[in-house]
Motif scaffolding. Structure first.
Motif, PDB file in Angstrom:
ATOM      1  N   TYR A  95       2.860   4.475 -15.847  1.00  0.00           N
ATOM      2  CA  TYR A  95       2.345   5.486 -14.687  1.00  0.00           C
ATOM      3  C   TYR A  95       0.762   5.385 -14.974  1.00  0.00           C
ATOM      4  N   VAL A  96       0.238   5.322 -16.252  1.00  0.00           N
ATOM      5  CA  VAL A  96      -1.262   5.461 -16.050  1.00  0.00           C
ATOM      6  C   VAL A  96      -1.914   4.124 -15.523  1.00  0.00           C
ATOM      7  N   ALA A  97      -1.166   3.023 -15.975  1.00  0.00           N
ATOM      8  CA  ALA A  97      -1.690   1.600 -15.175  1.00  0.00           C
ATOM      9  C   ALA A  97      -1.722   1.746 -13.708  1.00  0.00           C
ATOM     10  N   TYR A  98      -0.353   2.120 -13.279  1.00  0.00           N
ATOM     11  CA  TYR A  98      -0.255   2.298 -11.606  1.00  0.00           C
ATOM     12  C   TYR A  98      -1.408   3.421 -11.168  1.00  0.00           C
ATOM     13  N   ALA A  99      -1.560   4.548 -11.657  1.00  0.00           N
ATOM     14  CA  ALA A  99      -2.723   5.396 -11.313  1.00  0.00           C
ATOM     15  C   ALA A  99      -3.918   4.761 -11.243  1.00  0.00           C
ATOM     16  N   ARG A 100      -4.330   3.967 -12.602  1.00  0.00           N
ATOM     17  CA  ARG A 100      -5.732   3.419 -12.274  1.00  0.00           C
ATOM     18  C   ARG A 100      -5.782   2.535 -11.245  1.00  0.00           C
ATOM     19  N   ARG A 101      -4.533   1.810 -10.792  1.00  0.00           N
ATOM     20  CA  ARG A 101      -4.663   0.647  -9.828  1.00  0.00           C
ATOM     21  C   ARG A 101      -4.799   1.061  -8.508  1.00  0.00           C
ATOM     22  N   ARG A 102      -3.775   2.130  -8.425  1.00  0.00           N
ATOM     23  CA  ARG A 102      -3.364   2.420  -6.773  1.00  0.00           C
ATOM     24  C   ARG A 102      -3.752   3.824  -6.566  1.00  0.00           C
ATOM     25  N   LEU A 103      -3.804   4.717  -7.187  1.00  0.00           N
ATOM     26  CA  LEU A 103      -4.349   6.238  -7.290  1.00  0.00           C
ATOM     27  C   LEU A 103      -5.726   6.716  -7.358  1.00  0.00           C
ATOM     28  N   ASP A 104      -6.184   6.186  -8.380  1.00  0.00           N
ATOM     29  CA  ASP A 104      -7.751   6.291  -8.695  1.00  0.00           C
ATOM     30  C   ASP A 104      -8.664   6.007  -7.599  1.00  0.00           C
ATOM     31  N   PRO A 105      -8.536   4.535  -7.052  1.00  0.00           N
ATOM     32  CA  PRO A 105      -9.589   4.060  -6.157  1.00  0.00           C
ATOM     33  C   PRO A 105      -9.586   5.279  -4.888  1.00  0.00           C
ATOM     34  N   LEU A 106      -8.416   5.315  -4.428  1.00  0.00           N
ATOM     35  CA  LEU A 106      -8.238   6.253  -3.182  1.00  0.00           C
ATOM     36  C   LEU A 106      -8.621   7.523  -3.499  1.00  0.00           C
ATOM     37  N   ALA A 107      -8.619   8.197  -4.671  1.00  0.00           N
ATOM     38  CA  ALA A 107      -9.090   9.416  -4.973  1.00  0.00           C
ATOM     39  C   ALA A 107     -10.569   9.220  -4.951  1.00  0.00           C
ATOM     40  N   GLY A 108     -11.304   8.376  -5.708  1.00  0.00           N
ATOM     41  CA  GLY A 108     -12.661   7.949  -5.665  1.00  0.00           C
ATOM     42  C   GLY A 108     -13.286   8.126  -4.223  1.00  0.00           C
ATOM     43  N   GLU A 109     -12.588   7.257  -3.047  1.00  0.00           N
ATOM     44  CA  GLU A 109     -12.930   7.332  -1.942  1.00  0.00           C
ATOM     45  C   GLU A 109     -13.004   8.625  -1.160  1.00  0.00           C
ATOM     46  N   LEU A 110     -12.169   9.434  -1.716  1.00  0.00           N
ATOM     47  CA  LEU A 110     -12.102  10.899  -0.961  1.00  0.00           C
ATOM     48  C   LEU A 110     -12.945  11.713  -1.460  1.00  0.00           C
ATOM     49  N   ARG A 111     -13.673  11.252  -2.666  1.00  0.00           N
ATOM     50  CA  ARG A 111     -14.597  12.389  -3.465  1.00  0.00           C
ATOM     51  C   ARG A 111     -15.859  12.470  -2.575  1.00  0.00           C
TER      52      ARG A 111
END
Length: 111
Positions: A95-111
């Protein structure tokens, strides 16, 4: 409190977002982030609970199988119990690997 909604005299519809994140809720990237997060949480939760209930079911209904000796005083139940711990850490790492690869970049864009 932060995020509390104030009464304005009109009723909010069920589809209308409220709270401090209401402006971002309409963005397509935010909806994609929510969808990816929910899918990942559902998959990880289903795999974890499924494997756990298989172990509990085997312990309750397949006692002869679980009592089989593998080596020395180690039986199948002990090995599967240890695999519960291993699989929990493997799911967390996945899950951590998935979040770093797929979730964190999107969250970063939204900040």
């Amino acid at each position: 409190m932060v995020g509390d909604s104030k009464v304005t005299g009109r009723r909010r519809s069920e589809t209308e977002p409220s709270g401090q994140y209401a402006p971002i809720a309409g963005y397509e990237r935010f909806r994609l982030l929510r969808w990816r997060y929910r899918r990942a949480a559902l998959v990880v939760g289903t795999v974890f609970l499924g494997w756990y209930f298989v172990y509990v079911g085997l312990s309750a209904f397949a006692r002869d199988f679980m009592a089989r000796t593998v080596t020395g005083h180690v039986n199948v139940a002990l090995l599967l119990g240890l695999l519960q711990f291993v699989s929990t850490f493997a799911l967390a790492w996945t899950y951590v690997a998935y979040a770093r690869r797929r979730l964190d970049p999107l969250a970063g864009e939204l900040r």
